[in-house]
Scaffold this motif. Structure first.
Motif, mmCIF file in Angstrom:
data_model
loop_
_atom_site.group_PDB
_atom_site.id
_atom_site.type_symbol
_atom_site.label_atom_id
_atom_site.label_comp_id
_atom_site.label_asym_id
_atom_site.label_seq_id
_atom_site.Cartn_x
_atom_site.Cartn_y
_atom_site.Cartn_z
ATOM 1 N N PRO A 92 13.542 5.820 1.971
ATOM 2 C CA PRO A 92 14.178 6.755 0.892
ATOM 3 C C PRO A 92 13.173 7.804 0.434
ATOM 4 N N TRP A 93 11.933 7.905 0.441
ATOM 5 C CA TRP A 93 11.148 8.731 0.026
ATOM 6 C C TRP A 93 11.243 9.961 1.230
ATOM 7 N N LEU A 94 11.219 9.568 2.519
ATOM 8 C CA LEU A 94 11.495 10.436 3.706
ATOM 9 C C LEU A 94 12.615 11.061 3.555
ATOM 10 N N LEU A 95 13.794 10.617 3.376
ATOM 11 C CA LEU A 95 15.001 11.250 3.141
ATOM 12 C C LEU A 95 14.882 12.119 2.056
ATOM 13 N N ARG A 96 14.332 12.009 0.951
ATOM 14 C CA ARG A 96 14.185 12.971 -0.076
ATOM 15 C C ARG A 96 13.185 13.953 0.347
ATOM 16 N N ARG A 139 1.072 -1.249 0.028
ATOM 17 C CA ARG A 139 -0.066 -0.184 0.008
ATOM 18 C C ARG A 139 0.901 1.400 -0.054
ATOM 19 N N PHE A 140 2.111 1.174 -0.480
ATOM 20 C CA PHE A 140 3.106 2.181 -0.231
ATOM 21 C C PHE A 140 2.578 3.562 -1.110
ATOM 22 N N ASP A 141 2.082 3.243 -2.261
ATOM 23 C CA ASP A 141 1.373 4.560 -3.129
ATOM 24 C C ASP A 141 0.466 5.293 -2.565
ATOM 25 N N ASP A 142 -0.480 4.504 -1.848
ATOM 26 C CA ASP A 142 -1.390 5.021 -1.191
ATOM 27 C C ASP A 142 -1.158 5.943 -0.062
ATOM 28 N N ARG A 143 -0.057 5.211 0.642
ATOM 29 C CA ARG A 143 0.356 5.620 2.219
ATOM 30 C C ARG A 143 1.226 6.904 2.006
ATOM 31 N N LEU A 144 2.085 6.772 0.865
ATOM 32 C CA LEU A 144 3.071 7.942 0.869
ATOM 33 C C LEU A 144 3.474 8.305 -0.345
ATOM 34 N N GLY A 145 3.841 7.236 -1.340
ATOM 35 C CA GLY A 145 4.213 7.513 -2.724
ATOM 36 C C GLY A 145 3.356 8.804 -3.516
ATOM 37 N N ARG A 146 2.198 8.433 -3.773
ATOM 38 C CA ARG A 146 1.514 9.383 -4.595
ATOM 39 C C ARG A 146 1.759 10.893 -4.319
ATOM 40 N N ARG A 177 6.373 16.813 -5.490
ATOM 41 C CA ARG A 177 7.540 17.102 -6.353
ATOM 42 C C ARG A 177 7.297 17.823 -7.632
ATOM 43 N N ARG A 178 5.871 17.395 -8.060
ATOM 44 C CA ARG A 178 5.461 18.037 -9.153
ATOM 45 C C ARG A 178 5.166 19.483 -8.945
ATOM 46 N N GLY A 179 4.810 19.742 -7.778
ATOM 47 C CA GLY A 179 4.216 21.154 -7.334
ATOM 48 C C GLY A 179 2.765 20.961 -7.542
ATOM 49 N N ASP A 180 1.919 20.004 -7.460
ATOM 50 C CA ASP A 180 0.458 20.143 -7.478
ATOM 51 C C ASP A 180 -0.094 20.887 -6.601
ATOM 52 N N ASP A 181 -1.168 21.285 -6.857
ATOM 53 C CA ASP A 181 -2.173 22.031 -5.782
ATOM 54 C C ASP A 181 -2.656 21.151 -4.724
ATOM 55 N N ARG A 240 1.183 19.484 -0.663
ATOM 56 C CA ARG A 240 1.665 19.701 0.736
ATOM 57 C C ARG A 240 0.845 19.317 1.799
ATOM 58 N N THR A 241 -0.515 19.447 1.527
ATOM 59 C CA THR A 241 -1.521 19.215 2.577
ATOM 60 C C THR A 241 -1.889 17.904 2.592
ATOM 61 N N GLU A 242 -1.998 17.078 1.497
ATOM 62 C CA GLU A 242 -2.085 15.704 1.284
ATOM 63 C C GLU A 242 -1.042 15.050 1.876
ATOM 64 N N LEU A 243 0.344 15.565 1.671
ATOM 65 C CA LEU A 243 1.481 14.809 2.098
ATOM 66 C C LEU A 243 1.462 14.855 3.536
ATOM 67 N N ALA A 244 1.228 16.013 4.240
ATOM 68 C CA ALA A 244 1.047 16.143 5.549
ATOM 69 C C ALA A 244 0.013 15.278 6.221
ATOM 70 N N ALA A 245 -1.006 14.972 5.479
ATOM 71 C CA ALA A 245 -2.091 13.878 6.024
ATOM 72 C C ALA A 245 -1.279 12.489 6.231
ATOM 73 N N LYS A 246 -0.800 12.225 4.905
ATOM 74 C CA LYS A 246 -0.184 11.080 5.053
ATOM 75 C C LYS A 246 1.155 10.640 6.243
#
Length: 193
Positions: free
Chosen positions: A151-155, A97-104, A110-114, A117-123
């Motif tokens: 690796p994603w958290l490091l980046r 479930r990585f993509d749902d829990r952090l990856g996306r 990284r892409r700067g989508d609207d 950052r709020t979505e990442l904060a929730a994850k």
């Protein structure tokens, strides 16, 4: 000696560099320019992605999760899955479930989508909550699930300036992981880019 086709900037390849380092396995690293992938890479992985792990004798494995599982089975010591079957299953579920829990969310930032950052904060808040009652993602022991997320958290922390201070349990887990030589080496690599 096995060969790892890798890219320093790729977190999927970082998963395998961490696993190889945790198991103290020697390998030859072939750095792939992800902006100019060589045609021969598509012979090893039809989608042209890294990592690809190749052993003498013809075994060629793409996909970080497949490679990690193979390395764990082929080189069982030190074990990177907990001894408890339930904890191993939970670790596999985290990776599945990585993509749902952090990856996306990471890639959206990284892409700067609207709203990314709020979505990442929730994850990150969900990861923080999940780690509140257990020291590692799969339970009591460090393992492939942790190596699969860090690796994603490091980046995110180093490159996207994502602070972990608002998530104290997650921050503690992150710092514990960064004390491991394999992850400390990856952290240095990320910081140098």
């Amino acid at each position: 000696m096995p060969t790892l086709y890798t890219a320093e900037r790729c977190p999927y390849a970082a998963r395998i560099r961490i696993v190889l380092a945790e198991k103290a396995l020697d390998y030859e690293a072939v750095e792939i320019d992800l902006d100019d992938r060589p045609a021969w890479l598509y012979e090893k992985n039809p989608v042209g992605k890294v990592p690809v792990y190749e052993e003498e004798g013809g075994l060629v494995l793409p996909e970080s999760l497949v490679i990690a599982e193979y390395l764990e089975e082929r080189y069982p010591e030190p074990a990177l899955w907990p001894a408890d079957p339930a904890e191993r299953a939970l670790g596999r579920l985290w990776l599945d479930r990585f993509d749902d829990r952090l990856g996306r969310a990471y890639y959206a930032v990284r892409r700067g989508d609207d709203g990314a950052r709020t979505e990442l904060a929730a994850k990150l808040a969900a990861l923080d909550a999940a780690l509140e009652f257990q020291p590692y993602l799969s339970g009591r022991e460090y393992g492939l699930a942790d190596a699969g997320y860090v690796p994603w958290l490091l980046r995110a922390h180093e490159r996207l300036v994502v602070e972990l201070d608002p998530y104290p349990v997650l921050a503690g887990w992150f710092e514990r992981l960064c004390e491991r030589p394999a992850i400390a080496a990856e952290r240095e690599l990320v910081a140098a880019q």
